[in-house]
Design an enzyme around this catalytic site. Structure first.
Site, PDB file in Angstrom:
ATOM      1  CB  CYS A   2     -24.025 -33.797  13.995  1.00  0.00           C
ATOM      2  SG  CYS A   2     -24.925 -32.315  13.512  1.00  0.00           S
ATOM      3  CG  ASN A  75     -25.978 -37.363  16.580  1.00  0.00           C
ATOM      4  OD1 ASN A  75     -26.630 -36.923  15.647  1.00  0.00           O
ATOM      5  ND2 ASN A  75     -25.900 -38.656  16.847  1.00  0.00           N
ATOM      6  N   GLY A  76     -28.199 -34.580  17.128  1.00  0.00           N
ATOM      7  CA  GLY A  76     -29.621 -34.724  17.379  1.00  0.00           C
ATOM      8  C   GLY A  76     -30.387 -33.444  17.174  1.00  0.00           C
ATOM      9  CD  GLU A  77     -32.411 -31.242  14.672  1.00  0.00           C
ATOM     10  OE1 GLU A  77     -32.572 -30.154  15.276  1.00  0.00           O
ATOM     11  OE2 GLU A  77     -31.792 -31.338  13.594  1.00  0.00           O
ATOM     12  CG  ASP A 100     -31.161 -27.754  17.949  1.00  0.00           C
ATOM     13  OD1 ASP A 100     -30.344 -27.299  17.122  1.00  0.00           O
ATOM     14  OD2 ASP A 100     -31.422 -28.966  18.028  1.00  0.00           O
ATOM     15  CB  ILE A 291     -38.372 -48.699  -1.528  1.00  0.00           C
ATOM     16  CG1 ILE A 291     -38.194 -49.375  -0.162  1.00  0.00           C
ATOM     17  CG2 ILE A 291     -37.598 -47.417  -1.618  1.00  0.00           C
ATOM     18  CD1 ILE A 291     -36.835 -49.986  -0.001  1.00  0.00           C
ATOM     19  CB  SER A 363     -39.558 -42.912  10.611  1.00  0.00           C
ATOM     20  OG  SER A 363     -39.262 -43.170  11.963  1.00  0.00           O
ATOM     21  N   GLY A 364     -42.429 -43.606  11.384  1.00  0.00           N
ATOM     22  CA  GLY A 364     -43.411 -44.102  12.339  1.00  0.00           C
ATOM     23  C   GLY A 364     -42.855 -45.091  13.335  1.00  0.00           C
TER      24      GLY A 364
END
Length: 647
Positions: A2, A75-77, A100, A291, A363-364
């Site tokens: 967000c 904004n986030g999790e 959450d 990609i 992602s890593g």
């Protein structure tokens, strides 16, 4: 994921312009296209743009507590929200949603400012408590999510997820910060807590900021800092098993979503590790995205395909035109501040591709910082051995002379390009590491800057920032010290900024399990000798993954995620580079010596020197001036000053 924006009046409860708060919030629509919400009352305004991920129906923000006395925009999790809900419910709190976000308001009621210490996740939020008359700003431990703020002269504080939200406010002073300019040309980004504007700042990772009425000078408070004690050693098998268990948990928590989810798969070690874990945690094939720019030197697609085939993922691979430089003009608007990591281009494209298939991607990112994966760590380790054996009084003159005499051979094979190593050995540890990571060396920046720019710097140079962080590092081990330094500078300032802006430009949420803070804390206790053995970085990490990831992926040379910018400058972008010295925005800024820019351009185009990075930085800075700074600066003032606008 967000976007949030807002303001708070430190001097009282003056009326708040609803239209202004809405405009600040609307500047972040790309971060949250699904919904919007506002809280406006005397002295405070909160705005929110929502990207719906969890509790799609009930997660509208702002979210309030039971009696509407506490509200939050977020904004986030929060990945441990289910455990927190159970704990807070047992303590008497009543939940109206299964989002959450709601755990934050109840955690604030229960634990106050210490609530952030209970949150496991990536977050930036603004919480308003009517009864206490305060706004509480917080940012996650590693700086995955951004938060900017500015204390205006009239006693109001404005804040937002990106600088573009603050730039909507007419009272924000658009004076450039000379130290931020120096940091940018030294590093390619503006490190926390600075922003490119002197009047605005980033809330640093692991910090909170309490805004209270009557407090004229709020000061950020640190609640977490990375630590690399290196006190854990033991059998490789046992440590590898524990690493895999901890990583599996971090990945599992980040797979909670009510929308389609997938992963980036570059073909490198870290993204392959994340995809391997995801594949063991769900029955359905994992959605993976990759990609390629069609250039062999930058193409990891075959390795990504090998991982996709091994785990039978639903793989989406896209080959981008190797001359895909149309984004060059758009990047400054995406990043707001000057940003010179050219891998922002492929990152933007992979986020664009991923968003066609999923709304959340893992992602890593972070594996190299946590487990000593960068090649520069190995070189620093070698250099420190020499520094320990030779005193500075001998080493400085000896290697300084050798570095000056050794020719600069950008065209030669790597073993013959020893000039940079010799120059680094002449320096102390902080200056040597800075020299190895800097975008352009000290002497080149000295030639580039105008006399006015040098005066306004008042003696400041970016190596001082490195020295300050190394002095604060909670470890005596040289590798642990630079890990700490990178987590204070490069990780939040470059890597996480790059991914956040590129993903949010496409309304895509990216989660980073290797930066799960309990995982990072555990890894910080592992001995550096188990992370770097001989020439092999991420040693323990790779050993633990040997049954999950092909040997050819684990132990091949690190390729990176780049684009052929140097070739572009000598080919399709040649005209742009040839005109750089006369670029009106650069000239009007008063920051640079035209002759120095001309010299760099001539040397690069002739092939005598490789100035790809410095020239890319100048292109990105010119783009910032043209597409962000000049446009925004015309709001409070009609003309641009020919002298640097530092005062």
């Amino acid at each position: 994921m967000c976007g949030l924006a807002g303001l708070f009046d430190l001097r009282g409860d003056r009326p708040v312009d609803r239209g202004l708060v809405r405009a600040m919030t609307d500047a972040l629509t790309h971060r949250g296209p699904d919904d919007s919400g506002y809280l406006i009352e005397p002295g405070v305004g909160l705005g929110h743009r929502r990207l719906s991920i969890i509790d799609l129906a009930g997660g509208h923000q702002p979210i309030f507590n039971e009696d509407d006395s506490v509200a939050v925009v977020f904004n986030g999790e929060i990945y441990n929200f289910q455990d927190l809900m159970s704990e807070l419910t047992a303590l008497g709190h009543r939940f109206k949603t299964r989002s959450d976000t709601e755990t934050i308001v109840h955690a604030w009621e229960e634990w106050g400012e210490a609530c952030v210490e209970r949150l496991r996740g990536m977050f930036a939020f603004a919480l308003y408590d009517r009864a206490r008359g305060c706004v509480f700003l917080a940012r996650d431990r590693l700086g995955i999510k951004p938060l900017y703020y500015s204390c205006l002269p009239d006693g109001r504080v404005i804040f937002g997820s990106e600088l573009k939200a603050l730039l909507v406010h007419p009272d924000l002073d658009r004076t450039l910060d000379p130290r931020a300019v120096e940091d940018f040309f030294a590093l390619g980004y503006v490190p926390d807590p600075r922003s490119i504007y002197r009047a605005a700042a980033k809330l640093p990772p692991g910090h909170t900021l309490l805004l209270r009425r009557g407090d004229a000078h709020p000061v950020p408070r640190c609640y977490w800092t990375p630590c690399f004690e290196g006190d854990v050693d033991g059998p490789l098998d046992a440590l590898g098993d524990e690493l895999m268990a901890r990583m599996s948990e971090a990945v599992r928590l980040r797979m909670i979503a009510d929308v389609p989810l997938g992963a980036f798969l570059s073909g490198g070690v870290d993204s392959s590790a994340v995809v391997a874990m995801m594949s063991t945690l769900q029955d359905e094939p994992v959605n993976t995205c990759n990609i390629s720019f069609g250039e062999k030197a930058f193409d990891e697609a075959p390795y990504a395909r090998a991982m996709a085939d091994r785990y039978h993922t639903r793989h989406h691979s896209r080959t981008v035109d190797p001359n895909d430089f149309d984004l060059v003009a758009d990047l400054p608007r995406v990043y707001d501040e000057p940003f010179a990591d050219s891998s922002a281009l492929p990152t933007y494209r992979v986020c664009e591709e991923a968003r066609r298939h999923v709304k959340v991607a893992l992602s890593g990112d972070g594996g190299d910082e946590v487990f000593i994966g960068y090649r520069r760590y190995r070189w620093h380790h070698y250099e420190e051995r020499v520094r320990r054996r030779l005193p500075q009084a001998l080493r400085g003159p000896l290697f300084g002379l050798a570095g000056r005499l050794y020719p600069k051979m950008d065209w030669a094979p790597r073993p013959l390009r020893a000039k940079a190593t010799l120059q680094a050995l002449a320096r102390n540890s902080a200056d040597g590491y800075f020299h190895s990571v800097s975008l352009m060396p000290n002497d080149l920046r000295e030639r580039l800057y105008s006399p006015a720019m040098k005066r306004n710097l008042q003696g400041y140079r970016t190596p001082q920032l490195f020295a300050e962080h190394l002095a604060d590092a909670p470890s005596d081990h040289h590798l642990a010290q630079i890990q700490y330094l990178d987590m204070k500078t490069y990780l939040p300032g470059d890597i996480l900024t790059k991914v956040d802006r590129a993903s949010m430009a496409h309304s895509l949420e990216v989660r980073v399990p290797l930066l799960d803070h309990p995982f990072v804390e555990w890894a910080g206790r592992v001995s550096p000798a188990l992370k770097l053995q001989g020439r092999e970085g991420k040693f323990l990490f790779k050993k633990a993954l040997e049954t999950h990831v092909p040997h050819d992926i684990l132990y091949r040379d690190k390729m990176g995620f780049g684009v052929p910018v140097g070739q572009w400058f000598r080919g399709p972008l040649r005209n742009r580079i040839e005109g750089l010295a006369d670029n009106p925005a650069l000239a009007e800024s008063g920051l640079f010596e035209r002759s120095a820019v001309q010299a760099m351009v001539r040397a690069h185009l002739s092939g005598a020197r490789d100035y790809t990075q410095p020239l890319w930085a100048l292109v990105m800075f010119a783009g910032f001036l043209e597409n962000v700074h000049q446009i925004e600066s015309k709001k409070p003032q009609e003309t641009m000053c020919r002298e640097p606008s530092f005062t």
